[in-house]
Design a protein around this motif. Sequence first.
Motif, PDB file in Angstrom:
ATOM      1  N   LEU A 212     -12.156  49.912  15.203  1.00 47.55           N
ATOM      2  CA  LEU A 212     -13.403  49.469  15.818  1.00 47.55           C
ATOM      3  C   LEU A 212     -14.321  50.677  15.966  1.00 47.55           C
ATOM      4  N   ARG A 213     -15.622  50.439  15.841  1.00 48.55           N
ATOM      5  CA  ARG A 213     -16.597  51.514  16.003  1.00 48.55           C
ATOM      6  C   ARG A 213     -17.446  51.273  17.243  1.00 48.55           C
ATOM      7  N   ILE A 214     -17.543  52.330  18.047  1.00 46.92           N
ATOM      8  CA  ILE A 214     -18.480  52.345  19.167  1.00 46.92           C
ATOM      9  C   ILE A 214     -19.379  53.544  18.925  1.00 46.92           C
ATOM     10  N   GLY A 215     -20.548  53.295  18.351  1.00 48.45           N
ATOM     11  CA  GLY A 215     -21.392  54.401  17.920  1.00 48.45           C
ATOM     12  C   GLY A 215     -20.679  55.185  16.834  1.00 48.45           C
ATOM     13  N   SER A 216     -20.554  56.492  17.014  1.00 45.07           N
ATOM     14  CA  SER A 216     -19.866  57.318  16.032  1.00 45.07           C
ATOM     15  C   SER A 216     -18.381  57.465  16.329  1.00 45.07           C
ATOM     16  N   ALA A 217     -17.906  56.899  17.451  1.00 38.27           N
ATOM     17  CA  ALA A 217     -16.490  56.965  17.809  1.00 38.27           C
ATOM     18  C   ALA A 217     -15.742  55.805  17.158  1.00 38.27           C
ATOM     19  N   THR A 218     -14.509  56.077  16.712  1.00 38.85           N
ATOM     20  CA  THR A 218     -13.664  55.040  16.127  1.00 38.85           C
ATOM     21  C   THR A 218     -12.442  54.825  17.009  1.00 38.85           C
ATOM     22  N   ILE A 219     -12.021  53.561  17.121  1.00 37.95           N
ATOM     23  CA  ILE A 219     -10.905  53.196  17.985  1.00 37.95           C
ATOM     24  C   ILE A 219      -9.904  52.380  17.176  1.00 37.95           C
ATOM     25  N   PRO A 220      -8.658  52.846  17.039  1.00 39.31           N
ATOM     26  CA  PRO A 220      -7.632  52.028  16.372  1.00 39.31           C
ATOM     27  C   PRO A 220      -7.450  50.721  17.127  1.00 39.31           C
ATOM     28  N   LEU A 221      -7.274  49.654  16.376  1.00 40.73           N
ATOM     29  CA  LEU A 221      -7.159  48.340  17.006  1.00 40.73           C
ATOM     30  C   LEU A 221      -5.974  48.276  17.962  1.00 40.73           C
ATOM     31  N   ASN A 222      -4.882  48.974  17.631  1.00 38.64           N
ATOM     32  CA  ASN A 222      -3.706  48.910  18.488  1.00 38.64           C
ATOM     33  C   ASN A 222      -3.853  49.738  19.766  1.00 38.64           C
ATOM     34  N   ALA A 223      -4.985  50.455  19.905  1.00 42.21           N
ATOM     35  CA  ALA A 223      -5.223  51.230  21.129  1.00 42.21           C
ATOM     36  C   ALA A 223      -5.998  50.423  22.167  1.00 42.21           C
ATOM     37  N   VAL A 224      -6.510  49.253  21.780  1.00 43.62           N
ATOM     38  CA  VAL A 224      -7.321  48.439  22.694  1.00 43.62           C
ATOM     39  C   VAL A 224      -6.434  47.821  23.764  1.00 43.62           C
ATOM     40  N   SER A 225      -6.809  47.999  25.017  1.00 48.80           N
ATOM     41  CA  SER A 225      -6.035  47.449  26.132  1.00 48.80           C
ATOM     42  C   SER A 225      -6.696  46.228  26.762  1.00 48.80           C
ATOM     43  N   SER A 226      -8.008  46.089  26.607  1.00 50.98           N
ATOM     44  CA  SER A 226      -8.686  44.913  27.154  1.00 50.98           C
ATOM     45  C   SER A 226      -9.981  44.664  26.401  1.00 50.98           C
ATOM     46  N   VAL A 227     -10.385  43.392  26.387  1.00 50.23           N
ATOM     47  CA  VAL A 227     -11.628  42.981  25.722  1.00 50.23           C
ATOM     48  C   VAL A 227     -12.386  42.073  26.673  1.00 50.23           C
ATOM     49  N   ASN A 228     -13.664  42.351  26.856  1.00 52.96           N
ATOM     50  CA  ASN A 228     -14.495  41.528  27.748  1.00 52.96           C
ATOM     51  C   ASN A 228     -15.808  41.188  27.052  1.00 52.96           C
ATOM     52  N   ALA A 229     -16.335  40.027  27.372  1.00 58.91           N
ATOM     53  CA  ALA A 229     -17.643  39.653  26.849  1.00 58.91           C
ATOM     54  C   ALA A 229     -18.689  40.587  27.428  1.00 58.91           C
ATOM     55  N   THR A 230     -19.579  41.038  26.581  1.00 63.91           N
ATOM     56  CA  THR A 230     -20.643  41.935  27.030  1.00 63.91           C
ATOM     57  C   THR A 230     -21.661  41.153  27.848  1.00 63.91           C
ATOM     58  N   VAL A 231     -21.951  41.632  29.041  1.00 60.80           N
ATOM     59  CA  VAL A 231     -22.912  40.963  29.921  1.00 60.80           C
ATOM     60  C   VAL A 231     -24.323  41.290  29.454  1.00 60.80           C
ATOM     61  N   LEU A 232     -25.075  40.277  29.129  1.00 63.75           N
ATOM     62  CA  LEU A 232     -26.445  40.469  28.670  1.00 63.75           C
ATOM     63  C   LEU A 232     -27.395  40.566  29.848  1.00 63.75           C
ATOM     64  N   ALA A 233     -28.494  41.220  29.633  1.00 61.21           N
ATOM     65  CA  ALA A 233     -29.519  41.318  30.674  1.00 61.21           C
ATOM     66  C   ALA A 233     -30.105  39.946  30.937  1.00 61.21           C
ATOM     67  N   SER A 234     -30.622  39.742  32.165  1.00 64.95           N
ATOM     68  CA  SER A 234     -31.157  38.431  32.532  1.00 64.95           C
ATOM     69  C   SER A 234     -32.317  38.031  31.651  1.00 64.95           C
ATOM     70  N   SER A 235     -33.065  38.998  31.143  1.00 61.68           N
ATOM     71  CA  SER A 235     -34.209  38.694  30.292  1.00 61.68           C
ATOM     72  C   SER A 235     -33.769  38.078  28.983  1.00 61.68           C
ATOM     73  N   ASP A 236     -32.488  38.363  28.582  1.00 62.89           N
ATOM     74  CA  ASP A 236     -31.971  37.792  27.345  1.00 62.89           C
ATOM     75  C   ASP A 236     -31.335  36.440  27.585  1.00 62.89           C
ATOM     76  N   THR A 237     -30.690  36.278  28.743  1.00 61.23           N
ATOM     77  CA  THR A 237     -29.946  35.059  28.992  1.00 61.23           C
ATOM     78  C   THR A 237     -30.793  33.930  29.573  1.00 61.23           C
ATOM     79  N   ASP A 238     -31.931  34.288  30.154  1.00 62.96           N
ATOM     80  CA  ASP A 238     -32.745  33.258  30.807  1.00 62.96           C
ATOM     81  C   ASP A 238     -33.771  32.623  29.869  1.00 62.96           C
ATOM     82  N   GLN A 239     -33.762  33.035  28.614  1.00 61.73           N
ATOM     83  CA  GLN A 239     -34.746  32.480  27.695  1.00 61.73           C
ATOM     84  C   GLN A 239     -34.372  31.041  27.360  1.00 61.73           C
ATOM     85  N   PRO A 240     -35.337  30.131  27.342  1.00 62.83           N
ATOM     86  CA  PRO A 240     -35.029  28.725  26.990  1.00 62.83           C
ATOM     87  C   PRO A 240     -34.627  28.618  25.526  1.00 62.83           C
TER      88      PRO A 240
END
Length: 242
Positions: A212-240
């Motif tokens: 997985l890539r986070i910017g220029s950093a790379t993360i082996p998939l087997n190193a991931v300990s948790s996954v969460n949905a990214t919380v969007l800003a209210s300006s993005d979520t409140d759009q009709p």
Amino acid sequence: MVDTPSIFPAPSTVPVPSTAPEPSNSVVSNGQLVENFDTFLELLVAQIQNQDPTSPVDTETFTQQLVQFSELEQTIQSNSNLESILSSIESQNAASVVSYIGATVTAEGAQTTLNNGQAAYNLNASNFASDAQITLRDDFGNVVFQTNQALQAGNNSFIWDGIGNNGQQFNDGQAFSITVEASDANGNFVDVSTAISGVVDGVDFSGAVPNLRIGSATIPLNAVSSVNATVLASSDTDQPAQ
């Protein structure tokens, strides 16, 4: 007793068919089996046509060879089926890994990138540390930020605002690694493991294991300990909905 000549030529005289590269080993093996079997049948027919009627060739050899060809064909077919299953699994795994894009992951490691002016780290202390020196370095190993603080036993969140000790504001996408040297009130060493957190913006399939890539950093998939949905800003979520 006169030995009956074998219908099988010596290995050095068996014509080796040339085959072009194929997508899978089973396809290549199956093609070679067909050509070798055709050669076998030609030799078999030729020997039967030219055998001595008063001393016919023992058919047991023919039968054994036919059984061997049949068993080999079944093995190749099984391999072909396994390759198809493996290809399907790999496709499903690739689709599953791509689904990480846009999610916030926490993984073992010490390097992450600035995102929206922040770099998030998780520091897990084995015991309470009254003094923990936290150091951040850039890709070249240069110290860009250093601070001291206490750490509670267990998980501690450390979020850096991207501003170095010299006042420089670093840019999003730059990677920084963290190291921690901690001790308790008696000066005894306290072990601190590090984990990183960030939003996945890409997947690298170039290696044997997807990263997985986070910017220029790379993360082996087997190193991931948790996954969460990214919380969007209210300006993005409140759009009709459109």
